[in-house]
Design a protein around this motif. Sequence first.
Motif, PDB file in Angstrom:
ATOM      1  N   GLU A  53     -30.896 -18.157   4.467  1.00  0.00           N
ATOM      2  CA  GLU A  53     -29.575 -17.661   4.859  1.00  0.00           C
ATOM      3  C   GLU A  53     -29.102 -16.593   3.883  1.00  0.00           C
ATOM      4  OE1 GLU A  53     -26.133 -17.247   7.092  1.00  0.00           O
ATOM      5  OE2 GLU A  53     -27.898 -18.472   7.584  1.00  0.00           O
ATOM      6  N   ALA A  56     -31.364 -13.352   4.363  1.00  0.00           N
ATOM      7  CA  ALA A  56     -31.143 -12.690   5.655  1.00  0.00           C
ATOM      8  C   ALA A  56     -29.768 -12.026   5.716  1.00  0.00           C
ATOM      9  CB  ALA A  56     -31.301 -13.697   6.794  1.00  0.00           C
ATOM     10  N   TYR A  59     -30.022  -8.962   3.528  1.00  0.00           N
ATOM     11  CA  TYR A  59     -30.791  -7.972   4.279  1.00  0.00           C
ATOM     12  C   TYR A  59     -29.964  -7.345   5.399  1.00  0.00           C
ATOM     13  CZ  TYR A  59     -33.820  -6.226   7.916  1.00  0.00           C
ATOM     14  OH  TYR A  59     -34.373  -5.450   8.898  1.00  0.00           O
ATOM     15  N   GLY A  87     -28.356 -10.603  12.651  1.00  0.00           N
ATOM     16  CA  GLY A  87     -29.621  -9.904  12.631  1.00  0.00           C
ATOM     17  C   GLY A  87     -29.506  -8.454  12.240  1.00  0.00           C
ATOM     18  N   TYR A 238     -36.814  -3.165  12.732  1.00  0.00           N
ATOM     19  CA  TYR A 238     -37.193  -3.944  11.551  1.00  0.00           C
ATOM     20  C   TYR A 238     -37.974  -3.082  10.563  1.00  0.00           C
ATOM     21  CZ  TYR A 238     -35.975  -7.599  14.841  1.00  0.00           C
ATOM     22  OH  TYR A 238     -35.316  -8.358  15.757  1.00  0.00           O
ATOM     23  N   LEU A 289     -39.364 -16.661   7.870  1.00  0.00           N
ATOM     24  CA  LEU A 289     -37.930 -16.417   7.998  1.00  0.00           C
ATOM     25  C   LEU A 289     -37.689 -15.489   9.171  1.00  0.00           C
ATOM     26  CD1 LEU A 289     -34.938 -16.315   7.032  1.00  0.00           C
ATOM     27  CD2 LEU A 289     -35.640 -14.452   5.485  1.00  0.00           C
ATOM     28  N   ASN A 290     -36.799 -15.889  10.086  1.00  0.00           N
ATOM     29  CA  ASN A 290     -36.401 -15.020  11.185  1.00  0.00           C
ATOM     30  C   ASN A 290     -35.163 -14.226  10.763  1.00  0.00           C
ATOM     31  OD1 ASN A 290     -34.760 -14.354  13.761  1.00  0.00           O
ATOM     32  ND2 ASN A 290     -36.792 -14.830  14.536  1.00  0.00           N
ATOM     33  N   LEU A 291     -35.277 -12.910  10.743  1.00  0.00           N
ATOM     34  CA  LEU A 291     -34.208 -12.050  10.259  1.00  0.00           C
ATOM     35  C   LEU A 291     -32.995 -12.051  11.168  1.00  0.00           C
ATOM     36  CD1 LEU A 291     -36.369  -9.009   9.097  1.00  0.00           C
ATOM     37  CD2 LEU A 291     -35.370 -10.815   7.667  1.00  0.00           C
ATOM     38  N   ASP A 292     -33.184 -12.373  12.456  1.00  0.00           N
ATOM     39  CA  ASP A 292     -32.069 -12.397  13.404  1.00  0.00           C
ATOM     40  C   ASP A 292     -31.314 -13.714  13.360  1.00  0.00           C
ATOM     41  OD1 ASP A 292     -32.447  -9.810  14.339  1.00  0.00           O
ATOM     42  OD2 ASP A 292     -33.848 -10.458  15.890  1.00  0.00           O
ATOM     43  N   HIS A 294     -31.861 -16.224  11.060  1.00  0.00           N
ATOM     44  CA  HIS A 294     -31.825 -16.746   9.671  1.00  0.00           C
ATOM     45  C   HIS A 294     -32.557 -18.084   9.550  1.00  0.00           C
ATOM     46  CE1 HIS A 294     -27.909 -14.270   8.695  1.00  0.00           C
ATOM     47  NE2 HIS A 294     -28.816 -13.577   9.394  1.00  0.00           N
TER      48      HIS A 294
END
Length: 299
Positions: A53, A56, A59, A87, A238, A289-292, A294
């Motif tokens: 969290e 992300a 980012y 995201g 991305y 880790l999923n950037l959208d 989290h």
Amino acid sequence: MQTRSVVSTFTAILVVFAAIACSDATAPGSSSPSASASFEASVTQDLAPSAGEDIATDYGFMSAADLTGLGGSFTSNTAGATIAGAGVSPVIDAPPSGGAAAWISPSCVFNAATGRFNCPPMTRGSQTYTTSYALFDINGTTQSSYDRATTASINFIVADTGETSFSANNNTFTDTTYRLHNRTVSTLLGDTVHTWYGSGTGSVHSTRTGQITKVYMLTSVDTASAVRFRQPRGINPYPLGGTFVKNYTVVRTRQASDTTTHTATRQVVVTFNGTANVPMTINGVAYSLNLDTHKVTKQ
């Protein structure tokens, strides 16, 4: 004489047993070896959701600040704007009075003495961002306004604070955060690939409830290296590559009713790969880790 000898011997035995008992007991607020081992075994798994969290969200600012031609950083805005959505492609909302929201805007006031623009606070969910930035040409000379033809790099100093709640591993997390980052985006001329570098510090007070209530204080120092966004962002949402490295000091101050303090260190590395799902390691333990969303998933 024999009776006194027996009594003396018995007393000595009691003293020895008392000493052994005292040596085996854990003093209030201290940690037994088994408790310390248990903490070390669990701290990586406990850190993962909050680290994901944290990274992300951090980012997300960099991504939003890099947007061009999509209502993003290099257009104009008005004071009081908010950033909505999650995201790398957040919806940037103007305040009711109208205008396009962005990080670089006429609402930011240029200070000739410092060469920096100071911006009004902006909010994204429960996070409040306070930003200043400086514009530079190809020779590193400061500029008093953005010029697409001559502005070669931008340095952002960003402080954000707020509270975030989310769920992971059958637990509910409430994280109160403060982050301060110094980020520079360069290679703007030509508008083909933007490259980001920078460093920062952060603190997270994390309370998780569910299976077992735990309270953590996470402090960190971080480095962003060669995070590259290909333009146009509309078809390249991305980063192509680059890394985030966060070195955490993890202090657990509560587990259930136990308020013994335990401390550990962990290094978290995220490597960007042009997709939303990026590899993340914590002291070498593999996660995704999923950037959208989290979301962090153990591999």
